[in-house]
Scaffold this motif. Structure first.
Motif, PDB file in Angstrom:
ATOM      1  N   SER A   1      11.343  43.827  28.478  1.00  0.00           N
ATOM      2  CA  SER A   1      10.088  44.558  28.625  1.00  0.00           C
ATOM      3  C   SER A   1       9.298  43.961  29.784  1.00  0.00           C
ATOM      4  CB  SER A   1       9.276  44.442  27.332  1.00  0.00           C
ATOM      5  OG  SER A   1       7.938  44.772  27.557  1.00  0.00           O
ATOM      6  N   PRO A   2       8.558  44.778  30.505  1.00  0.00           N
ATOM      7  CA  PRO A   2       7.692  44.210  31.551  1.00  0.00           C
ATOM      8  C   PRO A   2       6.547  43.389  30.967  1.00  0.00           C
ATOM      9  CG  PRO A   2       7.353  46.592  31.356  1.00  0.00           C
ATOM     10  CD  PRO A   2       8.505  46.245  30.461  1.00  0.00           C
ATOM     11  N   ASN A   3       6.377  43.444  29.642  1.00  0.00           N
ATOM     12  CA  ASN A   3       5.315  42.697  28.975  1.00  0.00           C
ATOM     13  C   ASN A   3       5.767  41.318  28.491  1.00  0.00           C
ATOM     14  OD1 ASN A   3       3.342  44.792  29.186  1.00  0.00           O
ATOM     15  ND2 ASN A   3       4.447  45.884  27.604  1.00  0.00           N
ATOM     16  N   GLY A   4       6.976  40.901  28.832  1.00  0.00           N
ATOM     17  CA  GLY A   4       7.397  39.534  28.537  1.00  0.00           C
ATOM     18  C   GLY A   4       8.136  39.334  27.233  1.00  0.00           C
TER      19      GLY A   4
ATOM     20  N   ASP B   1      -4.524  50.715  20.419  1.00  0.00           N
ATOM     21  CA  ASP B   1      -5.527  50.093  21.290  1.00  0.00           C
ATOM     22  C   ASP B   1      -6.955  50.164  20.747  1.00  0.00           C
ATOM     23  OD1 ASP B   1      -3.577  49.328  23.093  1.00  0.00           O
ATOM     24  OD2 ASP B   1      -3.794  51.130  24.309  1.00  0.00           O
TER      25      ASP B   1
ATOM     26  N   GLU C   1      -0.311  40.631  20.082  1.00  0.00           N
ATOM     27  CA  GLU C   1      -0.062  41.236  21.385  1.00  0.00           C
ATOM     28  C   GLU C   1       1.343  41.825  21.503  1.00  0.00           C
ATOM     29  OE1 GLU C   1      -0.081  39.961  26.098  1.00  0.00           O
ATOM     30  OE2 GLU C   1      -0.700  38.511  24.597  1.00  0.00           O
ATOM     31  N   GLY C   2       2.348  41.095  21.072  1.00  0.00           N
ATOM     32  CA  GLY C   2       3.720  41.584  21.188  1.00  0.00           C
ATOM     33  C   GLY C   2       3.933  42.883  20.423  1.00  0.00           C
TER      34      GLY C   2
ATOM     35  N   ARG D   1       1.617  45.011  19.483  1.00  0.00           N
ATOM     36  CA  ARG D   1       0.785  46.048  20.112  1.00  0.00           C
ATOM     37  C   ARG D   1       1.532  46.692  21.279  1.00  0.00           C
ATOM     38  NH1 ARG D   1      -3.762  43.150  21.618  1.00  0.00           N
ATOM     39  NH2 ARG D   1      -2.815  42.712  23.604  1.00  0.00           N
ATOM     40  N   ASP D   2       2.164  45.870  22.112  1.00  0.00           N
ATOM     41  CA  ASP D   2       2.912  46.389  23.259  1.00  0.00           C
ATOM     42  C   ASP D   2       4.221  47.045  22.815  1.00  0.00           C
ATOM     43  OD1 ASP D   2       0.946  45.423  24.966  1.00  0.00           O
ATOM     44  OD2 ASP D   2       1.992  43.527  25.327  1.00  0.00           O
TER      45      ASP D   2
ATOM     46  N   LYS E   1       4.146  50.723  21.394  1.00  0.00           N
ATOM     47  CA  LYS E   1       3.954  51.761  22.411  1.00  0.00           C
ATOM     48  C   LYS E   1       5.271  52.224  23.031  1.00  0.00           C
ATOM     49  CE  LYS E   1      -0.577  50.037  23.735  1.00  0.00           C
ATOM     50  NZ  LYS E   1      -1.336  49.369  24.804  1.00  0.00           N
TER      51      LYS E   1
ATOM     52  N   PHE F   1      10.204  38.148  20.417  1.00  0.00           N
ATOM     53  CA  PHE F   1       8.893  37.800  20.965  1.00  0.00           C
ATOM     54  C   PHE F   1       8.790  36.300  21.211  1.00  0.00           C
ATOM     55  CE2 PHE F   1       7.278  41.568  18.377  1.00  0.00           C
ATOM     56  CZ  PHE F   1       7.126  42.397  19.480  1.00  0.00           C
TER      57      PHE F   1
ATOM     58  N   LYS G   1       3.415  35.601  22.707  1.00  0.00           N
ATOM     59  CA  LYS G   1       3.204  37.027  22.425  1.00  0.00           C
ATOM     60  C   LYS G   1       2.921  37.282  20.945  1.00  0.00           C
ATOM     61  CE  LYS G   1       3.612  38.946  26.413  1.00  0.00           C
ATOM     62  NZ  LYS G   1       2.517  39.735  26.954  1.00  0.00           N
TER      63      LYS G   1
END
Length: 181
Positions: A67-70, A119, A125-126, A128-129, A132, A144, A148
């Motif tokens: 993921s681009p979110n790490g 949101d 955080e993990g 939540r991302d 989506k 994760f 995250k």
């Protein structure tokens, strides 16, 4: 006598209000602490990435996506619906939490069915991302890193500090905020 007393007070006030120089604050350099913290966090992330690469290599039949979110994820079950959650949509989901040795920490019975407005509510955080990325009916496995999920605090119950986690999430329902979506 009264006059002398007033003169004494006035003179006392004039001389006591001299220009005193303010003390300068003591400056302590904290760059060494910040540098140590940065290097610790970099090595922690690198170690967690190595652990995840071992997990992904062991699970060679699955394809993990970065993921681009790490974090990383894989599809357990992919629904054909193409609608992804948007701001304000209400999601109903269940999840289980595992450590990196695949030992269960929280079962779906313990966590229960969750409802989340995209949101508009606070969740880790993990998650939540990750939610989506899912369509209704999807089941994902997320890897994760600790930053995250619960980071340096843990959850104060079963999850330790700086503990990377595996989440298995089932998105059961998406209630769209408005029908124009």
């Amino acid at each position: 006598m009264k006059h002398n007393f007033l003169l004494f007070i006035v003179l006392l006030l004039l001389f006591s209000c001299g220009n005193k120089e303010a003390r300068r604050p003591i400056v302590r350099k904290t760059t060494s602490f910040i540098n140590e913290s940065v290097s610790f966090n970099k090595s922690l992330i690198a170690d967690e990435e190595k652990m995840f690469k071992v997990i992904m290599k062991r699970d060679s039949l699955s394809t993990y996506i970065a993921s681009p979110n790490g974090f990383w994820y894989k599809y357990e079950k992919k629904d054909t619906t193409k609608y992804l959650p948007k701001f304000g949509d209400e999601l109903t989901y269940t999840y289980e939490v595992y450590d990196i040795n695949n030992s269960i920490i929280y079962t779906s019975q313990e966590t229960g069915e969750q409802v989340y407005k995209v949101d508009q509510q606070e969740i880790i955080e993990g998650l939540r991302d990750g939610l989506k990325l899912m369509s209704e009916g999807d089941k994902f496995t997320f890897l994760f890193p600790s930053h995250k999920v619960f980071g340096y605090l843990g959850d104060q119950k079963k999850i330790d500090i700086n503990q990377p986690l595996i989440y298995k999430v089932q998105l059961n329902k998406i209630k769209k905020k408005n029908e124009n979506n």
